[in-house]
Motif scaffolding. Structure first.
Motif, PDB file in Angstrom:
ATOM      1  N   MET A 111      61.520  44.603 -43.087  1.00  0.00           N
ATOM      2  CA  MET A 111      62.082  43.901 -41.868  1.00  0.00           C
ATOM      3  C   MET A 111      61.180  43.773 -40.597  1.00  0.00           C
ATOM      4  SD  MET A 111      65.103  46.331 -40.237  1.00  0.00           S
ATOM      5  CE  MET A 111      65.489  45.122 -38.987  1.00  0.00           C
ATOM      6  N   ILE A 112      61.327  42.769 -39.736  1.00  0.00           N
ATOM      7  CA  ILE A 112      60.394  42.589 -38.533  1.00  0.00           C
ATOM      8  C   ILE A 112      61.305  42.426 -37.609  1.00  0.00           C
ATOM      9  CG2 ILE A 112      58.768  41.067 -37.467  1.00  0.00           C
ATOM     10  CD1 ILE A 112      57.679  40.077 -40.229  1.00  0.00           C
ATOM     11  N   ILE A 113      61.218  43.039 -36.246  1.00  0.00           N
ATOM     12  CA  ILE A 113      61.864  42.920 -35.011  1.00  0.00           C
ATOM     13  C   ILE A 113      61.084  42.494 -33.912  1.00  0.00           C
ATOM     14  CG2 ILE A 113      63.308  44.064 -33.417  1.00  0.00           C
ATOM     15  CD1 ILE A 113      64.231  46.084 -35.606  1.00  0.00           C
ATOM     16  N   VAL A 114      61.703  41.433 -33.395  1.00  0.00           N
ATOM     17  CA  VAL A 114      60.868  40.679 -32.468  1.00  0.00           C
ATOM     18  C   VAL A 114      61.567  40.874 -30.961  1.00  0.00           C
ATOM     19  CG1 VAL A 114      59.912  38.525 -31.486  1.00  0.00           C
ATOM     20  CG2 VAL A 114      59.838  39.071 -33.903  1.00  0.00           C
ATOM     21  N   LYS A 115      61.073  41.318 -30.100  1.00  0.00           N
ATOM     22  CA  LYS A 115      61.560  41.639 -28.545  1.00  0.00           C
ATOM     23  C   LYS A 115      61.000  40.321 -27.956  1.00  0.00           C
ATOM     24  CE  LYS A 115      61.895  44.293 -24.426  1.00  0.00           C
ATOM     25  NZ  LYS A 115      61.683  45.804 -23.860  1.00  0.00           N
ATOM     26  N   HIS A 116      62.106  39.617 -27.376  1.00  0.00           N
ATOM     27  CA  HIS A 116      61.895  38.344 -26.605  1.00  0.00           C
ATOM     28  C   HIS A 116      61.729  38.680 -25.250  1.00  0.00           C
ATOM     29  CE1 HIS A 116      62.271  36.700 -30.549  1.00  0.00           C
ATOM     30  NE2 HIS A 116      63.419  37.048 -30.720  1.00  0.00           N
ATOM     31  N   ASP A 117      62.673  39.423 -24.641  1.00  0.00           N
ATOM     32  CA  ASP A 117      62.728  39.992 -23.281  1.00  0.00           C
ATOM     33  C   ASP A 117      63.527  40.854 -22.897  1.00  0.00           C
ATOM     34  OD1 ASP A 117      65.440  38.937 -23.473  1.00  0.00           O
ATOM     35  OD2 ASP A 117      64.608  36.743 -22.825  1.00  0.00           O
ATOM     36  N   ILE A 121      66.513  40.590 -28.808  1.00  0.00           N
ATOM     37  CA  ILE A 121      65.814  40.818 -30.008  1.00  0.00           C
ATOM     38  C   ILE A 121      66.157  40.205 -31.081  1.00  0.00           C
ATOM     39  CG2 ILE A 121      65.051  43.389 -29.125  1.00  0.00           C
ATOM     40  CD1 ILE A 121      66.885  44.252 -31.442  1.00  0.00           C
ATOM     41  N   THR A 122      65.133  39.901 -31.994  1.00  0.00           N
ATOM     42  CA  THR A 122      65.608  39.078 -33.429  1.00  0.00           C
ATOM     43  C   THR A 122      65.097  40.076 -34.368  1.00  0.00           C
ATOM     44  OG1 THR A 122      63.750  37.684 -33.275  1.00  0.00           O
ATOM     45  CG2 THR A 122      65.940  36.794 -32.622  1.00  0.00           C
ATOM     46  N   ALA A 123      66.007  40.296 -35.688  1.00  0.00           N
ATOM     47  CA  ALA A 123      65.715  41.023 -36.570  1.00  0.00           C
ATOM     48  C   ALA A 123      65.640  39.931 -37.903  1.00  0.00           C
ATOM     49  CB  ALA A 123      66.474  41.942 -36.786  1.00  0.00           C
ATOM     50  N   TYR A 124      64.652  39.974 -38.707  1.00  0.00           N
ATOM     51  CA  TYR A 124      64.350  39.410 -39.829  1.00  0.00           C
ATOM     52  C   TYR A 124      64.168  40.317 -41.034  1.00  0.00           C
ATOM     53  CZ  TYR A 124      62.662  36.337 -36.134  1.00  0.00           C
ATOM     54  OH  TYR A 124      62.562  35.725 -34.993  1.00  0.00           O
ATOM     55  N   ALA A 125      65.108  40.476 -41.994  1.00  0.00           N
ATOM     56  CA  ALA A 125      64.911  41.180 -42.967  1.00  0.00           C
ATOM     57  C   ALA A 125      65.097  40.830 -44.419  1.00  0.00           C
ATOM     58  CB  ALA A 125      66.498  42.099 -42.991  1.00  0.00           C
ATOM     59  N   HIS A 126      64.848  41.502 -45.328  1.00  0.00           N
ATOM     60  CA  HIS A 126      64.757  41.402 -46.870  1.00  0.00           C
ATOM     61  C   HIS A 126      63.237  40.365 -47.088  1.00  0.00           C
ATOM     62  CE1 HIS A 126      68.520  42.859 -47.427  1.00  0.00           C
ATOM     63  NE2 HIS A 126      69.043  41.877 -46.477  1.00  0.00           N
ATOM     64  N   ILE A 127      62.506  40.581 -46.342  1.00  0.00           N
ATOM     65  CA  ILE A 127      61.060  39.950 -46.552  1.00  0.00           C
ATOM     66  C   ILE A 127      60.242  40.450 -47.417  1.00  0.00           C
ATOM     67  CG2 ILE A 127      61.269  39.070 -44.070  1.00  0.00           C
ATOM     68  CD1 ILE A 127      58.936  40.990 -43.267  1.00  0.00           C
ATOM     69  N   ASP A 128      59.484  39.655 -48.135  1.00  0.00           N
ATOM     70  CA  ASP A 128      58.468  40.071 -49.070  1.00  0.00           C
ATOM     71  C   ASP A 128      57.140  40.329 -48.903  1.00  0.00           C
ATOM     72  OD1 ASP A 128      57.825  40.066 -52.019  1.00  0.00           O
ATOM     73  OD2 ASP A 128      56.231  38.552 -51.705  1.00  0.00           O
ATOM     74  N   LYS A 129      56.752  39.649 -47.717  1.00  0.00           N
ATOM     75  CA  LYS A 129      55.258  39.773 -47.018  1.00  0.00           C
ATOM     76  C   LYS A 129      55.386  39.592 -45.523  1.00  0.00           C
ATOM     77  CE  LYS A 129      50.401  38.530 -47.396  1.00  0.00           C
ATOM     78  NZ  LYS A 129      49.712  37.566 -48.340  1.00  0.00           N
ATOM     79  N   VAL A 155      66.885  36.438 -53.565  1.00  0.00           N
ATOM     80  CA  VAL A 155      65.900  36.289 -52.254  1.00  0.00           C
ATOM     81  C   VAL A 155      66.762  35.419 -51.185  1.00  0.00           C
ATOM     82  CG1 VAL A 155      64.045  34.451 -51.601  1.00  0.00           C
ATOM     83  CG2 VAL A 155      64.020  35.861 -53.906  1.00  0.00           C
ATOM     84  N   LYS A 156      66.561  36.015 -50.123  1.00  0.00           N
ATOM     85  CA  LYS A 156      67.173  35.520 -48.740  1.00  0.00           C
ATOM     86  C   LYS A 156      66.527  36.115 -47.578  1.00  0.00           C
ATOM     87  CE  LYS A 156      70.790  39.142 -48.865  1.00  0.00           C
ATOM     88  NZ  LYS A 156      72.350  39.297 -48.834  1.00  0.00           N
ATOM     89  N   LEU A 157      66.905  35.424 -46.506  1.00  0.00           N
ATOM     90  CA  LEU A 157      66.704  36.066 -45.127  1.00  0.00           C
ATOM     91  C   LEU A 157      67.879  36.516 -44.723  1.00  0.00           C
ATOM     92  CD1 LEU A 157      64.917  36.773 -42.600  1.00  0.00           C
ATOM     93  CD2 LEU A 157      65.277  34.334 -41.823  1.00  0.00           C
ATOM     94  N   HIS A 158      67.813  37.865 -44.011  1.00  0.00           N
ATOM     95  CA  HIS A 158      69.001  38.190 -43.041  1.00  0.00           C
ATOM     96  C   HIS A 158      68.559  38.201 -41.619  1.00  0.00           C
ATOM     97  CE1 HIS A 158      72.487  40.301 -41.980  1.00  0.00           C
ATOM     98  NE2 HIS A 158      71.791  41.166 -41.080  1.00  0.00           N
ATOM     99  N   PHE A 159      69.004  37.372 -40.937  1.00  0.00           N
ATOM    100  CA  PHE A 159      68.580  37.061 -39.373  1.00  0.00           C
ATOM    101  C   PHE A 159      69.518  37.647 -38.586  1.00  0.00           C
ATOM    102  CE2 PHE A 159      68.486  33.985 -35.923  1.00  0.00           C
ATOM    103  CZ  PHE A 159      67.548  34.310 -35.549  1.00  0.00           C
ATOM    104  N   GLU A 160      69.114  38.390 -37.557  1.00  0.00           N
ATOM    105  CA  GLU A 160      70.266  38.871 -36.629  1.00  0.00           C
ATOM    106  C   GLU A 160      69.511  38.483 -35.183  1.00  0.00           C
ATOM    107  OE1 GLU A 160      71.080  42.981 -36.810  1.00  0.00           O
ATOM    108  OE2 GLU A 160      71.725  42.584 -39.053  1.00  0.00           O
ATOM    109  N   ILE A 161      70.412  38.261 -34.183  1.00  0.00           N
ATOM    110  CA  ILE A 161      70.217  38.182 -32.774  1.00  0.00           C
ATOM    111  C   ILE A 161      71.042  39.299 -32.136  1.00  0.00           C
ATOM    112  CG2 ILE A 161      70.264  37.004 -30.576  1.00  0.00           C
ATOM    113  CD1 ILE A 161      70.130  34.344 -32.197  1.00  0.00           C
ATOM    114  N   ARG A 162      70.425  40.013 -31.351  1.00  0.00           N
ATOM    115  CA  ARG A 162      70.798  41.183 -30.455  1.00  0.00           C
ATOM    116  C   ARG A 162      70.822  41.023 -29.013  1.00  0.00           C
ATOM    117  NH1 ARG A 162      72.925  45.982 -33.682  1.00  0.00           N
ATOM    118  NH2 ARG A 162      72.723  45.390 -35.818  1.00  0.00           N
ATOM    119  N   LYS A 163      71.860  41.227 -28.507  1.00  0.00           N
ATOM    120  CA  LYS A 163      71.761  40.832 -26.911  1.00  0.00           C
ATOM    121  C   LYS A 163      72.318  41.999 -26.247  1.00  0.00           C
ATOM    122  CE  LYS A 163      74.098  37.939 -23.176  1.00  0.00           C
ATOM    123  NZ  LYS A 163      75.083  37.003 -23.125  1.00  0.00           N
TER     124      LYS A 163
END
Length: 179
Positions: A111-117, A121-129, A155-163
């Motif tokens: 997974m990748i987590i990106v902090k926006h401010d 944050i957003t999370a992107y899970a089940h990625i291959d590369k 195969v899928k993307l699990h996408f989350e937004i956390r406030k």
């Protein structure tokens, strides 16, 4: 009648006829007076068409092009699952900084987590590369990973937004209904 009176009358007739021709009218000299025309009704001024204000742009962009196969429910699913094929692009949903690239949580796979401010944050899970590393600055729409099935059965993307750390339904943010 004297000749001088006839000449004056003829000259006056020519003068009047010339004036009428110059004015562009073809009313004969001996026509009865025109009845006065009715007044033209005044139309109320027409207001210009009202253009609705533009819809605000969504705060977050779609992270993948596939169909939504699971929606947020707040309990079992803390985000969206988006279908795709192995290697399909995963895009940064918003500008930010990558804070985590990890496979430490088995249920999320890689997974990748990106902090926006300080709020989101957003999370992107089940990625291959992963195509980014921690501390990279990413821009909305930038390809950050490829879709896979790490930590899941398809195969899928699990996408989350956390406030402020709490999972929220991503769909209103992706559609522009929530800001």
């Amino acid at each position: 009648m004297h000749l001088s009176t006839l000449i004056l009358r003829a000259a006056a007739a020519v003068f009047i006829a010339t004036g009428l021709v110059a004015c562009g009218t073809n009313v004969p000299l001996n026509a009865p007076p025109s009845p006065s025309l009715p007044p033209v009704p005044q139309q109320p001024p027409v207001a210009p068409p009202v253009t609705p204000p533009p819809k605000p742009a969504p705060l977050f962009g779609s992270p993948a092009a596939g169909a939504t196969i699971a929606r947020f429910d707040g309990n079992k699913s803390k985000g969206l699952d988006i279908a795709g094929e192995l290697g399909d692009p995963i895009l940064a949903s918003r500008d930010g900084r990558v804070v985590i690239v990890s496979n430490a949580l088995k249920a999320y796979g890689t997974m990748i987590i990106v902090k926006h401010d300080d709020t989101y944050i957003t999370a992107y899970a089940h990625i291959d590369k992963a195509l980014v590393k921690e501390n990279d600055v990413v821009r909305q729409g930038q390809k950050i990973a490829e879709m896979g099935k790490s930590g899941t059965d398809r195969v899928k993307l699990h996408f989350e937004i956390r406030k402020q750390g709490v999972a929220v339904d991503p769909e209103p943010f992706l559609s522009g209904k929530q800001r």
